[in-house]
Design an enzyme around this catalytic site. Structure first.
Site, PDB file in Angstrom:
ATOM      1  N   HIS A 137     -43.149  62.052  12.821  1.00 40.64           N
ATOM      2  CA  HIS A 137     -43.357  62.415  11.778  1.00 40.64           C
ATOM      3  C   HIS A 137     -42.991  61.158  11.116  1.00 40.64           C
ATOM      4  O   HIS A 137     -41.963  61.097  10.801  1.00 40.64           O
ATOM      5  CB  HIS A 137     -42.589  63.597  11.585  1.00 40.64           C
ATOM      6  CG  HIS A 137     -42.501  64.148   9.896  1.00 40.64           C
ATOM      7  ND1 HIS A 137     -41.717  65.812   9.608  1.00 40.64           N
ATOM      8  CD2 HIS A 137     -42.999  63.437   9.182  1.00 40.64           C
ATOM      9  CE1 HIS A 137     -42.216  65.523   8.771  1.00 40.64           C
ATOM     10  NE2 HIS A 137     -42.441  64.703   8.294  1.00 40.64           N
ATOM     11  N   HIS A 182     -45.388  71.077   7.673  1.00 40.31           N
ATOM     12  CA  HIS A 182     -44.315  70.830   7.073  1.00 40.31           C
ATOM     13  C   HIS A 182     -44.161  72.272   6.804  1.00 40.31           C
ATOM     14  O   HIS A 182     -45.065  73.111   5.816  1.00 40.31           O
ATOM     15  CB  HIS A 182     -45.160  69.867   5.222  1.00 40.31           C
ATOM     16  CG  HIS A 182     -44.713  68.275   5.872  1.00 40.31           C
ATOM     17  ND1 HIS A 182     -45.926  67.959   6.771  1.00 40.31           N
ATOM     18  CD2 HIS A 182     -43.766  67.435   5.216  1.00 40.31           C
ATOM     19  CE1 HIS A 182     -45.378  66.954   6.792  1.00 40.31           C
ATOM     20  NE2 HIS A 182     -44.528  66.437   6.283  1.00 40.31           N
ATOM     21  N   GLU A 205     -38.873  72.763   4.309  1.00 36.31           N
ATOM     22  CA  GLU A 205     -38.473  71.794   3.875  1.00 36.31           C
ATOM     23  C   GLU A 205     -37.684  71.701   2.629  1.00 36.31           C
ATOM     24  O   GLU A 205     -36.534  71.778   2.007  1.00 36.31           O
ATOM     25  CB  GLU A 205     -39.333  70.684   3.885  1.00 36.31           C
ATOM     26  CG  GLU A 205     -38.720  69.022   2.956  1.00 36.31           C
ATOM     27  CD  GLU A 205     -40.223  67.802   3.074  1.00 36.31           C
ATOM     28  OE1 GLU A 205     -40.786  68.055   2.643  1.00 36.31           O
ATOM     29  OE2 GLU A 205     -39.674  66.926   2.560  1.00 36.31           O
ATOM     30  N   ASP A 213     -39.975  59.826   8.851  1.00 39.63           N
ATOM     31  CA  ASP A 213     -40.787  60.662   7.459  1.00 39.63           C
ATOM     32  C   ASP A 213     -41.535  59.396   6.680  1.00 39.63           C
ATOM     33  O   ASP A 213     -42.731  59.170   7.010  1.00 39.63           O
ATOM     34  CB  ASP A 213     -39.966  60.987   6.575  1.00 39.63           C
ATOM     35  CG  ASP A 213     -40.807  62.496   5.982  1.00 39.63           C
ATOM     36  OD1 ASP A 213     -41.861  62.796   6.097  1.00 39.63           O
ATOM     37  OD2 ASP A 213     -40.320  63.450   5.169  1.00 39.63           O
ATOM     38  N   ASP A 214     -41.202  59.360   5.752  1.00 39.95           N
ATOM     39  CA  ASP A 214     -41.583  57.916   4.747  1.00 39.95           C
ATOM     40  C   ASP A 214     -40.821  56.528   4.898  1.00 39.95           C
ATOM     41  O   ASP A 214     -39.532  56.558   4.161  1.00 39.95           O
ATOM     42  CB  ASP A 214     -41.475  58.235   3.339  1.00 39.95           C
ATOM     43  CG  ASP A 214     -43.026  59.693   3.626  1.00 39.95           C
ATOM     44  OD1 ASP A 214     -44.201  59.707   3.736  1.00 39.95           O
ATOM     45  OD2 ASP A 214     -41.938  61.337   3.470  1.00 39.95           O
TER      46      ASP A 214
HETATM   47  N1  ADE Z   1     -45.992  63.570   2.599  1.00 36.25           N
HETATM   48  C1  ADE Z   1     -45.109  62.117   2.337  1.00 36.25           C
HETATM   49  N2  ADE Z   1     -44.769  62.441   3.114  1.00 36.25           N
HETATM   50  C2  ADE Z   1     -43.842  64.183   2.741  1.00 36.25           C
HETATM   51  C3  ADE Z   1     -43.084  64.808   2.958  1.00 36.25           C
HETATM   52  N3  ADE Z   1     -41.441  64.469   3.643  1.00 36.25           N
HETATM   53  N4  ADE Z   1     -43.241  66.323   2.664  1.00 36.25           N
HETATM   54  C4  ADE Z   1     -44.044  66.844   2.001  1.00 36.25           C
HETATM   55  N5  ADE Z   1     -45.071  66.243   1.942  1.00 36.25           N
HETATM   56  C5  ADE Z   1     -45.072  64.712   2.240  1.00 36.25           C
HETATM   57 ZN    ZN Z   2     -43.396  64.412   6.274  1.00 36.45          ZN
END
Ligand code: ADE
Ligand code: ZN
Length: 339
Positions: A17, A197, A200, A278-279
């Protein structure tokens, strides 16, 4: 470095992810802005980093979509992905399934083919130069409508050799998975694996919809599934894995404190959990930092960390023969005296 940090660093890991656009570090963003003559809203790297103080998912997404504006050419997508692959390989990540958001680019006039070409060239080089295997999962932006997703799926059909799966991301609350029922059905018929997703920020009902309406093979996040005992039972019974992202959850205020993170409760409930970044350019850490942060906050044992890392390979979409070899290599690595 603590003993636990050293154990984490040595563990072979699979990342399932990670949004490739979310690996765009501010330094590279500014370098690409200069190269492409793009004006950014922030004056420099320090000002941009100061803006990375999010109170929810949407706060982050606003900056994430702005950041993408520097990605114009094939070489930009290549440089973006290659920088991430180098970082991942340096943390002993052995395998990656990464997301990309084509609508974030086609909506700015960038050709779908440009995105794919740059990412695919980086994948080939990462495999050859770093021994890092990776596969692509294309996400639909759920704040756009299903017709836009349908057109995006059409563009992916000639790239089935590169894109193994379809996902669903972006703003969650107000955009339930069921809005994408038809396009996910067609993606399944076309042979793509499916993820979404869910849970969350959105309620447990969105996780139910991802499972029962979209027919997903794995859940991204899934934190709020724990609010529904019947749902937890279902996830455990079906062995549906969750791709959990601890630092993301902290930075987007999904949890107030890492000590409140549900990962330990997920494990205790018998769920198959994986740890992911994630990011990472926006949330303060890649794979090792995610393992270390949640591991120390929740007091996870070395055995827990090892099992979670192993789950990453088990829950991956590798073909059976490749998965078997990866799990054998994992077991051999953790038996070696160094770990
Ligand atoms: N796009 C990039 N990161 C995300 C995240 N954590 N949740 C939803 N969309 C995303
Ligand atoms: Zn994500």
């Amino acid at each position: 470095m603590t003993d636990t940090d050293a154990t984490i660093a040595r563990l072979p890991k699979a990342e399932l992810h990670v949004h490739i656009e979310g690996t765009l570090e501010p330094e590279l963003m500014f370098a690409l802005a200069r190269r492409n003559n793009v004006r950014l809203a922030h004056s420099d790297v320090a000002a941009l980093r100061r803006a990375y103080a999010f109170t929810n998912l949407q706060d982050f997404l606003d900056l994430y979509y702005q950041g993408m504006s520097v990605l114009l050419h094939e070489a930009d997508f290549y440089d973006l992905a290659m920088a991430y692959f180098r970082k991942a390989a340096s943390q002993n990540v052995r395998y990656v399934e990464f997301f990309f958001d084509p609508q974030g680019h086609t909506s700015r006039g960038i050709a779908f083919e440009t995105v794919i070409a740059g990412l695919a060239r980086a994948q080939a080089d990462a495999e050859a130069q770093l021994g890092l295997a990776s596969r692509m999962i294309m996400c639909f932006l759920r704040h756009l409508d299903e017709a836009d997703a349908e057109r995006t799926l059409d563009q992916a059909l000639k790239h089935k050799d590169k894109i193994i799966g379809i996902g669903l991301d972006s703003s969650e609350v107000g955009y339930p998975p069921s809005r994408f029922k038809n396009v996910f059905r067609r993606a399944r018929e076309e042979g793509f694996l499916l993820v979404a997703h869910a849970g969350e920020e959105g309620p447990p009902n969105y996780v139910w919809e991802a499972i029962d309406v979209l027919g997903i093979d794995r859940i991204d996040h899934g934190n709020r599934a724990l609010e529904d005992a019947a749902l937890v039972k279902r996830l455990a019974k079906d062995g549906l894995a969750l791709t959990v992202c601890p630092l993301s959850n902290l930075r987007l205020c999904v949890v107030k404190d890492m000590k409140d993170h549900p990962l330990r409760r997920m494990i205790d409930a018998g769920l198959k959990v994986t740890i992911n970044s994630d990011d990472p350019a926006y949330f303060g850490g890649y794979m090792n930092e995610n393992f270390a942060s949640v591991g120390s906050a929740l007091g996870l044992s070395a055995d827990h960390l090892m099992q979670i890392a192993r789950n990453g390979f088990e829950a991956s979409f590798m073909p059976a023969h490749m998965k078997e070899a990866a799990l054998d290599a994992f077991d051999q690595a953790i038996r070696s005296p160094a770990v």
